[in-house]
Design an enzyme around this catalytic site. Sequence first.
Site, PDB file in Angstrom:
ATOM      1  N   GLU A  36     -23.824  22.942 -37.853  1.00  0.00           N
ATOM      2  CA  GLU A  36     -23.434  23.663 -36.634  1.00  0.00           C
ATOM      3  C   GLU A  36     -22.188  23.002 -36.071  1.00  0.00           C
ATOM      4  O   GLU A  36     -21.929  21.846 -36.363  1.00  0.00           O
ATOM      5  CB  GLU A  36     -24.550  23.553 -35.579  1.00  0.00           C
ATOM      6  CG  GLU A  36     -25.835  24.218 -35.981  1.00  0.00           C
ATOM      7  CD  GLU A  36     -26.996  23.750 -35.094  1.00  0.00           C
ATOM      8  OE1 GLU A  36     -26.769  23.391 -33.926  1.00  0.00           O
ATOM      9  OE2 GLU A  36     -28.122  23.738 -35.604  1.00  0.00           O
TER      10      GLU A  36
ATOM     11  N   LYS B 149     -20.132  21.158 -33.188  1.00  0.00           N
ATOM     12  CA  LYS B 149     -20.544  20.280 -32.084  1.00  0.00           C
ATOM     13  C   LYS B 149     -19.748  20.644 -30.845  1.00  0.00           C
ATOM     14  O   LYS B 149     -18.586  20.286 -30.697  1.00  0.00           O
ATOM     15  CB  LYS B 149     -20.316  18.818 -32.463  1.00  0.00           C
ATOM     16  CG  LYS B 149     -20.894  17.842 -31.462  1.00  0.00           C
ATOM     17  CD  LYS B 149     -20.929  16.448 -32.058  1.00  0.00           C
ATOM     18  CE  LYS B 149     -21.575  15.443 -31.132  1.00  0.00           C
ATOM     19  NZ  LYS B 149     -20.860  15.236 -29.881  1.00  0.00           N
TER      20      LYS B 149
ATOM     21  N   ASP C 178     -18.376  20.709 -27.195  1.00  0.00           N
ATOM     22  CA  ASP C 178     -18.086  19.591 -26.311  1.00  0.00           C
ATOM     23  C   ASP C 178     -18.441  19.952 -24.874  1.00  0.00           C
ATOM     24  O   ASP C 178     -17.615  20.456 -24.120  1.00  0.00           O
ATOM     25  CB  ASP C 178     -16.603  19.224 -26.440  1.00  0.00           C
ATOM     26  CG  ASP C 178     -16.349  17.789 -26.026  1.00  0.00           C
ATOM     27  OD1 ASP C 178     -17.335  17.071 -25.751  1.00  0.00           O
ATOM     28  OD2 ASP C 178     -15.178  17.394 -25.986  1.00  0.00           O
TER      29      ASP C 178
ATOM     30  N   TYR D  15     -29.390  25.641 -29.185  1.00  0.00           N
ATOM     31  CA  TYR D  15     -29.521  25.206 -30.574  1.00  0.00           C
ATOM     32  C   TYR D  15     -30.872  24.613 -30.929  1.00  0.00           C
ATOM     33  O   TYR D  15     -31.080  24.176 -32.052  1.00  0.00           O
ATOM     34  CB  TYR D  15     -28.406  24.230 -30.968  1.00  0.00           C
ATOM     35  CG  TYR D  15     -28.162  23.045 -30.060  1.00  0.00           C
ATOM     36  CD1 TYR D  15     -26.941  22.923 -29.412  1.00  0.00           C
ATOM     37  CD2 TYR D  15     -29.123  22.057 -29.873  1.00  0.00           C
ATOM     38  CE1 TYR D  15     -26.680  21.836 -28.584  1.00  0.00           C
ATOM     39  CE2 TYR D  15     -28.866  20.971 -29.052  1.00  0.00           C
ATOM     40  CZ  TYR D  15     -27.649  20.867 -28.404  1.00  0.00           C
ATOM     41  OH  TYR D  15     -27.390  19.801 -27.585  1.00  0.00           O
TER      42      TYR D  15
ATOM     43  N   LYS E   4     -17.385  13.616 -36.591  1.00  0.00           N
ATOM     44  CA  LYS E   4     -16.386  13.751 -35.528  1.00  0.00           C
ATOM     45  C   LYS E   4     -15.011  14.037 -36.110  1.00  0.00           C
ATOM     46  O   LYS E   4     -14.556  13.305 -36.995  1.00  0.00           O
ATOM     47  CB  LYS E   4     -16.321  12.442 -34.715  1.00  0.00           C
ATOM     48  CG  LYS E   4     -17.551  12.198 -33.853  1.00  0.00           C
ATOM     49  CD  LYS E   4     -17.541  13.145 -32.690  1.00  0.00           C
ATOM     50  CE  LYS E   4     -18.258  12.683 -31.466  1.00  0.00           C
ATOM     51  NZ  LYS E   4     -18.005  11.545 -30.772  1.00  0.00           N
TER      52      LYS E   4
ATOM     53  N   CYS F 184       7.388   6.635   1.507  1.00  0.00           N
ATOM     54  CA  CYS F 184       7.568   7.802   0.651  1.00  0.00           C
ATOM     55  C   CYS F 184       8.824   7.597  -0.210  1.00  0.00           C
ATOM     56  O   CYS F 184       9.895   7.303   0.327  1.00  0.00           O
ATOM     57  CB  CYS F 184       7.717   9.049   1.517  1.00  0.00           C
ATOM     58  SG  CYS F 184       8.227  10.507   0.594  1.00  0.00           S
TER      59      CYS F 184
ATOM     60  N   CYS G 184      11.549  10.470   1.211  1.00  0.00           N
ATOM     61  CA  CYS G 184      12.163  10.469   2.551  1.00  0.00           C
ATOM     62  C   CYS G 184      12.034   9.115   3.238  1.00  0.00           C
ATOM     63  O   CYS G 184      12.513   8.930   4.346  1.00  0.00           O
ATOM     64  CB  CYS G 184      11.534  11.551   3.421  1.00  0.00           C
ATOM     65  SG  CYS G 184       9.848  11.153   3.920  1.00  0.00           S
TER      66      CYS G 184
ATOM     67  N   CYS H 121       2.480  11.077   2.400  1.00  0.00           N
ATOM     68  CA  CYS H 121       3.649  10.889   3.240  1.00  0.00           C
ATOM     69  C   CYS H 121       3.357  11.560   4.578  1.00  0.00           C
ATOM     70  O   CYS H 121       2.909  12.704   4.621  1.00  0.00           O
ATOM     71  CB  CYS H 121       4.849  11.546   2.562  1.00  0.00           C
ATOM     72  SG  CYS H 121       6.250  11.748   3.653  1.00  0.00           S
TER      73      CYS H 121
ATOM     74  N   CYS I  13       9.204  16.158   5.322  1.00  0.00           N
ATOM     75  CA  CYS I  13       9.632  15.491   4.085  1.00  0.00           C
ATOM     76  C   CYS I  13      10.183  16.532   3.116  1.00  0.00           C
ATOM     77  O   CYS I  13       9.507  17.516   2.811  1.00  0.00           O
ATOM     78  CB  CYS I  13       8.457  14.767   3.447  1.00  0.00           C
ATOM     79  SG  CYS I  13       8.840  14.087   1.821  1.00  0.00           S
TER      80      CYS I  13
HETATM   81  S1  IVH Z   1     -28.437  18.425 -31.844  1.00  0.00           S
HETATM   82  C1  IVH Z   1     -31.509  15.072 -32.004  1.00  0.00           C
HETATM   83  N1  IVH Z   1     -26.589  20.302 -32.027  1.00  0.00           N
HETATM   84  O1  IVH Z   1     -23.915  16.351 -29.174  1.00  0.00           O
HETATM   85  C2  IVH Z   1     -30.644  16.275 -31.908  1.00  0.00           C
HETATM   86  N2  IVH Z   1     -26.209  18.513 -30.512  1.00  0.00           N
HETATM   87  O2  IVH Z   1     -24.383  13.212 -29.825  1.00  0.00           O
HETATM   88  C3  IVH Z   1     -29.559  16.113 -30.928  1.00  0.00           C
HETATM   89  N3  IVH Z   1     -24.120  18.698 -29.253  1.00  0.00           N
HETATM   90  O3  IVH Z   1     -26.254  15.145 -26.888  1.00  0.00           O
HETATM   91  C4  IVH Z   1     -28.699  17.211 -30.602  1.00  0.00           C
HETATM   92  N4  IVH Z   1     -23.438  20.588 -30.150  1.00  0.00           N
HETATM   93  O4  IVH Z   1     -24.944  17.241 -26.248  1.00  0.00           O
HETATM   94  C5  IVH Z   1     -26.952  19.149 -31.421  1.00  0.00           C
HETATM   95  N5  IVH Z   1     -25.050  22.040 -32.268  1.00  0.00           N
HETATM   96  C6  IVH Z   1     -25.420  20.896 -31.682  1.00  0.00           C
HETATM   97  C7  IVH Z   1     -24.619  20.270 -30.706  1.00  0.00           C
HETATM   98  C8  IVH Z   1     -25.054  19.074 -30.138  1.00  0.00           C
HETATM   99  C9  IVH Z   1     -23.163  19.633 -29.260  1.00  0.00           C
HETATM  100  C10 IVH Z   1     -24.087  17.486 -28.404  1.00  0.00           C
HETATM  101  C11 IVH Z   1     -25.335  17.261 -27.607  1.00  0.00           C
HETATM  102  C12 IVH Z   1     -25.844  15.891 -27.989  1.00  0.00           C
HETATM  103  C13 IVH Z   1     -24.645  15.285 -28.640  1.00  0.00           C
HETATM  104  C14 IVH Z   1     -25.110  14.358 -29.759  1.00  0.00           C
END
Ligand code: IVH
Length: 678
Positions: free
Chosen positions: A119, A121, A123, A233, A321, A415, A418, A433, A438
């Site tokens: 999946e 990840k 943010d 998820y 990552k 400032c 001025c 200021c 100004c």
């Molecule tokens: S699974 C034990 N799936 O990433 C399972 N996490 O460092 C843990 N995150 O705290 C989570 N997308 O906030 C999972 N598709 C995804 C995710 C996901 C983002 C974040 C989540 C978690 C962190 C893990």
Amino acid sequence: MQAMTPPEESPKKEVHRLRRELQRHEYLYYVLDQPQISDQEFDAKMRRLRALEAQHPDLVEPDSPTQRVGGQPREGFVKHRHSSPLRSLDNAYSEDDLLAFDRRVREGLGAERVHYVVELKLDGLSTVARYRKGKFYLGLTRGDGEYGEDVTENLRTIRSLPLETQSRREKMPEEFEVRGEVVMPRAAFEILNRERERAGLSLFANPRNAAAGSLRVLDSRITASRRLEFFAYYLLAGGQPMLPRQSLTLEHLRRLGFKVNPDWKVCHGAGEALQYIQNWEPRREQLKFEIDGAVLKLDEVEAQRKLGYTNKFPRWAIAYKYAARQAETELLDIEVQVGRTGALTPVAVLKPVAVGGVMVARASLHNQDEIERLGLRIGDWVKIERSGDVIPQVLETVPDKRPQNAREFQMPRECPVCHSKVHREPGEVVWRCVNADCPAKLKESLLHFARRGVMDIDGLGPALVDQLVEQLGVRAIADIYDLTLDQLKSLEHMGEKSADNLLKQIAASRERGLDRVILSLGIRHVGERTARLLAERFGSMDALMHAGEEPLQAIEEIGPKIASSIQEFFSEKANRELIARLKKAGLQMQSKQPPRPQEQPLAGLTFVLTGTLPQWTREQAAAAIEAAGGRVTSAVSKKTRYVVAGQDPGSKLEKARQLGVAIIDEAELKRLLFTSPA
Ligand code: IVH
């Protein structure tokens, strides 16, 4: 489209029908991105439901779509224990890391090859939504992983989170929980920051921080205004995965009506997983959301159980990552800029460096506290990060690389433009200021005034603003309406044609609506959306200028901070003079549309107040009711819709009982006030 409402439909039936319809259309719009009716039709249904619920408060339920608007701020967050700990994931930064993970997994299971679900990840913030009998009832943040904070009211405002799950035919346990990520789409993030910039507020560094700043707030009306999304998820019952495979979980979540990011795949072995992950890396910028990598999970829950957990991470999942858009460079200097509100902002001047394909030479440092927090000295090496289209941020210094001659930075005591004194309010981090005249403030105010989306004066950019102030003696915004062709022609680089054009642009700005004029004033905390609300509700600059704090606060989305900022602005003589001059110059000080009565939640309702209310004085309550379109009378009659009763009520309460008039308290009144349409 829905056929006309049959006349015999009871209010209760109609409320239920509207709720069902609205829930379905929310799902089509927010989860599937496939609306079937227009926004206007949707709004009309929502308004009808709100009106019915206002007339029949007993029919209001927490899972009604009207309840997504956000309610009164609360005192603090209550903590709840998670059904099972929310763990984070171990990270892989390279192909090797990932292959090593795969080896450990296969050894642990004694298997040749395994299936992974990959999946993206997202943010954002991991968040939990608990359901009972298919209805959302509790929302928690991750907290420390063991205990989360109750953000139920805030989560409720996120439209892609179903308040009630779909396909109830499928057997679901009485209690279950969905885990997922709350994120802010890039577009929403950019709009929010643009708004904040216009309102003179500090900017969020990235969508993740913005999402956090929008979810972990005590006032859910803020969350409601922030366009967050919930991506699911994980599906648990009794703290354990409900279904035997992660892939089934994702499919099932979608059937239940949750938004699931469609970019996932069952991969046979690590090679396939790696390919999928690497395929996504260059395309990540095209997503509507920021991702910082991909997550690899064993598909089989039974196999997950076998492997279990280290004391921190699951052994059956890992986060891959992507290379962050970060870089290291030297801090050459710190410059101080003066903004529209007079705020002094330190800016890092960097040795130019490429970050994620873009050259970066400057980064925001926010304020002196931030510089102290980072322990920054001029000459230091710093790590910077670029995310989305925001100004790059300085993340940290690299202490090992500090040169001997690195020098400390002091915010100037005057400032830089001025040379007037600077002042810092107790409890604030920003130095300002103090000079109302100004030139830096004036220049920034002029730029804000002329900007696209404000007064739209094309061509009035920084260079020209400098010339106007320095050469033509412009001392106030309103002065631009007195500029002549001869004056403009006298400026360097300004031919007759461009001078004429500019005058036409300035003249055309007289046609901008009241909302733009309000926005153009640069009142702190008043951005586009708030300006529009103010114009709609008050209808004229005069009414707005003389509105007390209560009528202001009676507007949903306007809290004490915005209200007092507005009042403070109008209490300044210089600002009132500016408005008088702008009025004389022919700007629109009246709204072209009359205030919209249907947007007033109490329109047509009559109230009687009796007794001492816990928070409001009677005058305040009356003002709030009137600002929301209601009427306050002194005697109870059959026409009275509500009697608002406080402590020691008089005979009016008795009269209300005799006539069967609804009796409510202050809290209920506030709920009515703040359930106005968005
Ligand atoms: S699974 C034990 N799936 O990433 C399972 N996490 O460092 C843990 N995150 O705290 C989570 N997308 O906030 C999972 N598709 C995804 C995710 C996901 C983002 C974040 C989540 C978690 C962190 C893990």
